[in-house]
Design a protein around this motif. Structure first.
Motif, PDB file in Angstrom:
ATOM      1  N   UNK A   1       0.986  -1.290   0.067  1.00 52.60           N
ATOM      2  CA  UNK A   1      -0.028   0.033   0.029  1.00 52.60           C
ATOM      3  C   UNK A   1       0.986   1.272  -0.035  1.00 52.60           C
ATOM      4  N   UNK A   2       2.077   1.326   0.827  1.00 54.04           N
ATOM      5  CA  UNK A   2       2.833   2.365   0.790  1.00 54.04           C
ATOM      6  C   UNK A   2       3.563   2.514  -0.605  1.00 54.04           C
ATOM      7  N   UNK A   3       3.878   1.557  -1.089  1.00 50.79           N
ATOM      8  CA  UNK A   3       4.572   1.515  -2.379  1.00 50.79           C
ATOM      9  C   UNK A   3       3.707   1.668  -3.609  1.00 50.79           C
ATOM     10  N   UNK A   4       2.536   1.657  -3.573  1.00 50.71           N
ATOM     11  CA  UNK A   4       1.445   1.430  -4.813  1.00 50.71           C
ATOM     12  C   UNK A   4       1.579   2.929  -5.350  1.00 50.71           C
ATOM     13  N   UNK A   5       1.541   4.152  -4.910  1.00 57.20           N
ATOM     14  CA  UNK A   5       1.635   5.311  -5.504  1.00 57.20           C
ATOM     15  C   UNK A   5       2.803   5.408  -6.757  1.00 57.20           C
ATOM     16  N   UNK A   6       3.886   4.588  -6.314  1.00 53.32           N
ATOM     17  CA  UNK A   6       5.072   4.681  -7.094  1.00 53.32           C
ATOM     18  C   UNK A   6       4.802   3.476  -8.224  1.00 53.32           C
ATOM     19  N   UNK A   7       3.998   2.567  -8.277  1.00 51.81           N
ATOM     20  CA  UNK A   7       3.822   1.589  -9.045  1.00 51.81           C
ATOM     21  C   UNK A   7       2.837   2.215 -10.506  1.00 51.81           C
ATOM     22  N   UNK A   8       3.310   2.146 -11.490  1.00 55.13           N
ATOM     23  CA  UNK A   8       2.669   2.850 -12.681  1.00 55.13           C
ATOM     24  C   UNK A   8       2.152   1.657 -13.290  1.00 55.13           C
ATOM     25  N   UNK A   9       0.752   1.551 -13.733  1.00 48.34           N
ATOM     26  CA  UNK A   9      -0.009   0.874 -14.471  1.00 48.34           C
ATOM     27  C   UNK A   9       0.458   1.005 -15.969  1.00 48.34           C
ATOM     28  N   UNK A  10       1.192  -0.020 -16.382  1.00 53.17           N
ATOM     29  CA  UNK A  10       1.736   0.030 -17.716  1.00 53.17           C
ATOM     30  C   UNK A  10       0.661  -0.430 -18.858  1.00 53.17           C
ATOM     31  N   UNK A  11       0.506   0.067 -19.857  1.00 47.48           N
ATOM     32  CA  UNK A  11      -0.614  -0.457 -20.555  1.00 47.48           C
ATOM     33  C   UNK A  11       0.088   0.033 -22.017  1.00 47.48           C
ATOM     34  N   UNK A  12      -0.018  -0.892 -22.919  1.00 47.72           N
ATOM     35  CA  UNK A  12       0.387  -0.758 -24.430  1.00 47.72           C
ATOM     36  C   UNK A  12      -0.659  -0.153 -25.252  1.00 47.72           C
ATOM     37  N   UNK A  13      -1.757  -0.438 -24.969  1.00 56.72           N
ATOM     38  CA  UNK A  13      -3.016   0.275 -25.336  1.00 56.72           C
ATOM     39  C   UNK A  13      -3.104   1.649 -25.044  1.00 56.72           C
ATOM     40  N   UNK A  14      -2.782   2.127 -24.058  1.00 62.26           N
ATOM     41  CA  UNK A  14      -2.622   3.240 -23.385  1.00 62.26           C
ATOM     42  C   UNK A  14      -1.745   4.253 -24.189  1.00 62.26           C
ATOM     43  N   UNK A  15      -0.470   3.491 -24.206  1.00 67.04           N
ATOM     44  CA  UNK A  15       0.632   4.230 -25.063  1.00 67.04           C
ATOM     45  C   UNK A  15       0.379   4.427 -26.372  1.00 67.04           C
ATOM     46  N   UNK A  16      -0.536   3.418 -27.232  1.00 67.84           N
ATOM     47  CA  UNK A  16      -0.944   3.713 -28.308  1.00 67.84           C
ATOM     48  C   UNK A  16      -1.831   4.763 -28.479  1.00 67.84           C
ATOM     49  N   UNK A  17      -2.669   4.919 -27.584  1.00 68.53           N
ATOM     50  CA  UNK A  17      -4.113   6.016 -27.404  1.00 68.53           C
ATOM     51  C   UNK A  17      -3.401   7.349 -27.209  1.00 68.53           C
ATOM     52  N   UNK A  18      -2.262   7.690 -26.750  1.00 61.70           N
ATOM     53  CA  UNK A  18      -1.788   8.939 -26.479  1.00 61.70           C
ATOM     54  C   UNK A  18      -0.825   9.177 -27.410  1.00 61.70           C
ATOM     55  N   UNK A  19      -1.478   9.271 -28.653  1.00 61.43           N
ATOM     56  CA  UNK A  19      -0.570   9.860 -29.828  1.00 61.43           C
ATOM     57  C   UNK A  19      -0.441  11.117 -30.090  1.00 61.43           C
ATOM     58  N   UNK A  20       0.937  11.502 -30.321  1.00 66.14           N
ATOM     59  CA  UNK A  20       1.177  12.836 -30.430  1.00 66.14           C
ATOM     60  C   UNK A  20       0.409  13.526 -31.685  1.00 66.14           C
ATOM     61  N   UNK A  21      -0.145  14.590 -31.543  1.00 61.23           N
ATOM     62  CA  UNK A  21      -0.797  15.223 -32.620  1.00 61.23           C
ATOM     63  C   UNK A  21      -0.409  16.667 -33.180  1.00 61.23           C
ATOM     64  N   UNK A  22      -0.829  17.136 -34.083  1.00 61.95           N
ATOM     65  CA  UNK A  22      -0.162  18.411 -34.737  1.00 61.95           C
ATOM     66  C   UNK A  22       1.326  18.678 -34.801  1.00 61.95           C
TER      67      UNK A  22
END
Length: 508
Positions: free
Chosen positions: A271-292
């Motif tokens: 529980x103490x470590x939880x804020x530092x543990x990122x939720x890694x997702x390939x789908x999320x990375x693909x959805x955050x595409x740079x635009x413009x």
């Protein structure tokens, strides 16, 4: 999801309207204002609207060339300055902002733009960017002096934004509605085969765009996979150190199960470590595409830094970007300068060099707004709202004017005189029915989307998080957006009204 609307827009809008504008310019031998005035005096506002839109575009578009110069100058360093994060002031580690994002994003947002946290914090002019902008305008001016005469998924199909984006891409890439095509075509020989040129240019343009999209999506995939794997490795290292696990006991394959096990076995520690543990997702990375603009400068520089001899590819890429940008600027400035040169009042008093110099100088001075710390936010406002709605209205009026005011049969005869044959059924159906109806539909979609969206928002850079956050536009920014849209679109009805009043006064 985007490619299908794009191809439909190419066939129903791109090719027919490119042919129409080239034919109008070639037949009337005038810039946008003069050409539409010949068709009907009440249409003088259409040409003025095109000039206003081109002026807005010139104000901000050359900033892209300034950024390209900035990256080009930095491409000769070894290693490339965006290849790794810079050290902090104590030289004990990397810059905190860079560690939270990536070296390419840090170089873009901090070292290139020195971006402010919001639109309200305007900041000062960045002198390096101001110098690059001045250089970009100097290059454009020198080119002008030569003279023009010598030179997602399938459900996205139901989303109106996809169709609007596809139409906007066609309009921008082909230059429809800006008046630049009419200006360039006015220099053509009267017997020039503008139909063949319309088809060839449209197909080459779209083929290039689709090829570039293949490269872009491959880079997106690479970047998303790289970020995902980096995220997984960071989580694994964090858990190994925190729970003193054996090397190799935690892998990407069993990470999910081990997280559940550790959560159940060591609930308080986890529980103490939880804020530092990122939720890694390939789908999320693909959805955050740079635009413009970020697409050209963040994503491609990410790929370049991983190549062999990255300096060579960096120089080649940003030099290519400059050539594209300067070519676009020459079209935009021609759309402004040709109608001014056609004006007897202006052309008789000032030489072409002076007219060109004044236009470039004015744009350069106004463009300094985009080199401030909040300049990128103003750039996005102009990029999103200065042209899209205006172009739809301009092109709609153009098609109606040619087909129903000038007359489709009269236009057919003009084309027969110029190229030796009349247009076939495809061109006539597109001009008279399909293109206008499609533009009206897009116009309704655009307004509906604007109403349903509610408060307009923008993406601001949060240095503490190392990512973009969504914020509401302040009141004065909304006023500027309204002014940008109104100043060009209102030219059409105002032009007709002024012509009507003048004729009425003349009769009396």
């Amino acid at each position: 999801g985007f490619l299908i609307p794009y191809l439909i827009m190419l066939i129903a809008e791109g090719m027919p309207l490119l042919y129409l504008e080239l034919a109008v310019g070639q037949r009337m031998r005038q810039g946008s204002i003069g050409a539409w005035k010949i068709i009907s005096p009440y249409l003088c506002g259409v040409g003025v609207a095109s000039v206003v839109v081109s002026f807005f575009l010139s104000m901000y578009y050359n900033v892209i060339n300034a950024w390209a110069f900035w990256y080009l100058f930095h491409s000769f360093q070894d290693p490339l300055p965006w290849a790794t994060c810079p050290l902090n002031s104590n030289r004990t580690g990397y810059e905190e902002e860079c560690e939270k994002t990536s070296s390419t994003q840090y170089f873009w947002y901090r070292q290139t733009l020195n971006i402010s946290p919001s639109l309200e914090a305007s900041g000062s002019v960045q002198w390096e960017q101001a110098l690059c902008l001045t250089l970009a305008w100097l290059v454009v001016y020198l080119c002008i002096l030569r003279g023009t005469a010598s030179t997602g998924k399938l459900e996205q199909l139901s989303n109106p934004k996809t169709w609007i984006s596809a139409a906007t891409q066609i309009f921008f890439s082909l230059g429809l509605g800006f008046g630049s095509l009419i200006a360039f075509a006015s220099y053509n020989e009267p017997s020039n085969n503008c139909q063949r040129h319309a088809i060839i240019v449209s197909l080459i343009n779209s083929t290039t765009s689709i090829f570039a999209s293949i490269v872009t999506f491959s880079i997106y995939g690479f970047k998303a996979t790289f970020n995902y794997e980096s995220c997984i490795n960071k989580v694994i290292l964090l858990l190994l150190n925190a729970f003193d696990l054996e090397e190799g006991s935690l892998t990407a394959d069993n990470l999910s199960e081990m997280k559940d096990y550790l959560m159940a076995t060591y609930p308080q520690e986890y529980a103490q470590l939880a804020p530092q543990i990122k939720n890694c997702s390939l789908e999320a990375e693909l959805d955050t595409a740079v635009q413009g603009t970020g697409l050209a400068f963040i994503v491609y520089s990410e790929a370049i830094k991983n190549m062999e001899v990255p300096q060579l590819y960096s120089v080649l890429y940003f030099f290519m970007l400059l050539m594209l940008g300067i070519g676009s600027m020459l079209g935009n400035t021609a759309a402004i300068l040709t109608p001014l040169s056609d004006s007897r009042v202006i052309a008789s008093r000032f030489p072409k060099e002076v007219i060109s110099g004044v236009v470039c100088f004015m744009n350069c001075i106004i463009g300094l707004i985009f080199t401030t710390e909040a300049g990128n936010y103003w750039f996005d406002i102009f990029n999103d709202y200065a042209a899209t709605l205006s172009l739809l209205l301009i092109v709609l009026v153009e098609t109606i004017a040619v087909c129903y005011i000038y007359g489709i049969r009269r236009f057919e005869k003009d084309l027969y005189t110029m190229i030796g044959h009349k247009p076939n059924w495809y061109w006539k159906i597109m001009w008279a029915f399909v293109s206008p109806l499609l533009i009206i539909s897009l116009f309704i979609f655009y307004l509906t989307d604007y109403i349903l969206t509610g408060t307009l928002q923008y993406q601001a850079w949060d240095a503490t998080q190392g990512q973009l956050v969504t914020k509401d536009y302040p009141g004065y920014a909304l006023a500027v957006i309204g002014l940008l849209v109104a100043s060009s679109t209102m030219c059409i009805p105002l032009g007709a009204l002024v012509t009507f009043v003048r004729k009425r006064l003349k009769r009396e």
